[in-house]
Write a protein that holds these residues in place. Structure first.
Motif, PDB file in Angstrom:
ATOM      1  N   GLU A 186      67.817  -2.004 115.995  1.00 33.42           N
ATOM      2  CA  GLU A 186      69.224  -2.362 115.820  1.00 33.42           C
ATOM      3  C   GLU A 186      69.761  -1.693 114.555  1.00 33.42           C
ATOM      4  N   ALA A 187      70.981  -1.171 114.642  1.00 37.12           N
ATOM      5  CA  ALA A 187      71.567  -0.431 113.521  1.00 37.12           C
ATOM      6  C   ALA A 187      73.066  -0.684 113.478  1.00 37.12           C
ATOM      7  N   ILE A 238      72.820   5.637 120.506  1.00 34.21           N
ATOM      8  CA  ILE A 238      72.198   6.277 119.341  1.00 34.21           C
ATOM      9  C   ILE A 238      73.232   7.096 118.581  1.00 34.21           C
ATOM     10  N   CYS A 273      76.263   6.522 118.187  1.00 38.79           N
ATOM     11  CA  CYS A 273      77.160   5.638 117.431  1.00 38.79           C
ATOM     12  C   CYS A 273      76.541   5.157 116.121  1.00 38.79           C
ATOM     13  N   SER A 274      75.256   5.404 115.916  1.00 33.36           N
ATOM     14  CA  SER A 274      74.621   5.028 114.646  1.00 33.36           C
ATOM     15  C   SER A 274      74.776   6.130 113.605  1.00 33.36           C
ATOM     16  N   ARG A 275      75.465   7.244 113.984  1.00 30.97           N
ATOM     17  CA  ARG A 275      75.605   8.399 113.113  1.00 30.97           C
ATOM     18  C   ARG A 275      77.086   8.749 112.965  1.00 30.97           C
ATOM     19  N   CYS A 283      72.169  -2.495 123.414  1.00 40.44           N
ATOM     20  CA  CYS A 283      72.363  -2.987 122.050  1.00 40.44           C
ATOM     21  C   CYS A 283      73.239  -4.232 122.078  1.00 40.44           C
ATOM     22  N   LEU A 315      76.962   0.043 113.562  1.00 39.41           N
ATOM     23  CA  LEU A 315      77.783   1.036 114.255  1.00 39.41           C
ATOM     24  C   LEU A 315      78.602   1.802 113.214  1.00 39.41           C
ATOM     25  N   ASP A 371      69.439   2.813 116.648  1.00 40.32           N
ATOM     26  CA  ASP A 371      69.155   4.138 116.103  1.00 40.32           C
ATOM     27  C   ASP A 371      68.147   4.855 116.996  1.00 40.32           C
ATOM     28  N   ASN A 377      76.678  -4.294 116.725  1.00 42.49           N
ATOM     29  CA  ASN A 377      75.769  -3.234 116.279  1.00 42.49           C
ATOM     30  C   ASN A 377      75.442  -2.269 117.410  1.00 42.49           C
ATOM     31  N   THR A 378      74.663  -1.259 117.074  1.00 33.92           N
ATOM     32  CA  THR A 378      74.170  -0.307 118.056  1.00 33.92           C
ATOM     33  C   THR A 378      72.679  -0.131 117.814  1.00 33.92           C
TER      34      THR A 378
END
Length: 370
Positions: free
Chosen positions: A278-279, A343, A345-347, A266, A281, A273, A270-271
């Motif tokens: 790209e999503a 992944i 880190c997107s949550r 990533c 963080l 999903d 960002n990170t």
């Protein structure tokens, strides 16, 4: 749930021992007031979820509170399919970890842990568990529990020593919280180095090594650990958004230490999903534990990350024969573990991906491990 120890011998899978707690994550109410969101956590608890979601049979060796938070932790593990036969319930409070954040500095923790349930595990519980169970791997993560807790230290040492004699892969994450260390860096460094004598793989963050050794020369620390007469056979240093570096001794090259770096899939800040897109963080809570769960599961799997009876990386680890094929497999394993961590880190909180989610992200990004 039953107390540790039964008349039937159980074989295989992963056993993780240690704390579980509630992470109180900082949030804001609709009118802008500070608030906290309670999320299940604790480094061993998080690694349990990560390995289990990647398809690994997992047993938890621990004590959980009978309070409302203990019920929440127990219920989530049960829902996730984690085997709880070795969990005891005790009438003591659940540890609470209040999380704070500073931009660019990650998370910091304030623990409320006095007389908490997760400190009830002792050497007798471990001995009883190992009389009736044989594991493919055992893992110990620290955190709010430290090696300064004599009872827990003895329990962890018994687990690593005896399971090692039984042929299990033994992994360890010091997972330091420097504000929890009473004796200072030098004294705690001695505790860690003694503990490493019963460890096969150690994952350690750059912050942990800086605290213990007051240096950023992580390669030298890794060489010191790998050079121990009795100690780890693989050292992984995680560096947050900068990825991770893996150090390994090579028997064919006179025991010299080799290394390679794994870059996160990533672009900062960002990170990604679960689709690989790209999503933003959300937070980094449990990222290292998710990475660790991926490492353990990978070491007990074949090159396609399917469970197998004779995992090739475990064999390479024991012989230090890191040929081209084994190294490629190891590099793919670390890339997959880093993808799982990204992944997560997107949550919010620790919410590791499933095997299918990790594979989907890897395919989308055309990563080597797929």
């Amino acid at each position: 749930m039953a107390s540790p120890g039964t008349s039937t011998v159980s074989s295989g899978g992963l056993c993780i021992a240690g704390e579980s707690l509630i992470d109180m994550l900082p949030r804001q109410t609709a009118d802008g007031a500070a608030a906290y969101l309670p999320c299940p956590g604790g480094s061993p608890f998080n690694a349990l979820l990560a390995a289990s979601r990647l398809g690994m049979p997992v047993k938890y060796l621990a004590s959980l509170s009978t309070d409302m938070f203990g019920e929440q932790l127990h219920g989530l593990l049960e829902k996730e399919g984690v085997n709880l036969d070795l969990v005891t319930r005790v009438d003591r409070p659940t540890t609470l970890a209040f999380v704070s954040r500073e931009p660019g500095k990650g998370e910091k923790y304030a623990f409320f842990k006095e007389n908490s349930a997760d400190r009830a595990l002792d050497k007798a519980c471990v001995r009883q568990a190992l009389e009736s169970h044989r594991f493919d791997a055992v893992h110990v993560s620290l955190g709010a529990v430290t090696l300064e807790d004599a009872q827990m230290k003895e329990a962890f040492e018994e687990l690593l020593r005896t399971s090692g004699q039984q042929g299990a892969l033994r992994t360890f994450d010091p997972n330091l919280r420097s504000n929890m260390i009473r004796s200072g860096a030098a004294s705690y460094r001695d505790l860690i180095e003694n503990f490493l004598q019963e460890v096969d793989i150690v994952k350690c963050s750059d912050d942990d090594l800086e605290f213990l050794y007051n240096t950023q020369n992580f390669e030298q620390v890794a060489k010191t650990w790998l050079g121990m007469v009795k100690g780890p056979k693989l050292v992984v240093v995680t560096q947050g958004g900068n990825g991770a570096t893996t150090y390994y001794p090579t028997k064919s090259n006179g025991g010299q230490v080799g290394s390679f770096h794994t870059t996160p899939p990533c672009k900062q800040p960002n990170t990604i999903d679960a689709s690989g897109a790209e999503a933003p963080l959300v937070d980094t809570v449990g990222a290292g534990d998710t990475f660790m769960g991926g490492v353990i599961q990978g070491f007990l799997s074949d090159a396609r990350f399917r469970a197998c009876s004779d995992p090739p990386l475990k064999a390479a680890l024991s012989t230090a024969e890191w040929g081209e094929s084994a190294l490629r497999h190891l590099e793919n394993l670390m890339e997959r573990a880093a993808t799982c961590a990204a992944i997560n880190c997107s949550r919010a909180g620790c919410d590791p991906p499933s095997c299918e989610e990790a594979e989907a992200a890897g395919r989308s990004l055309k990563l080597s491990f797929v």
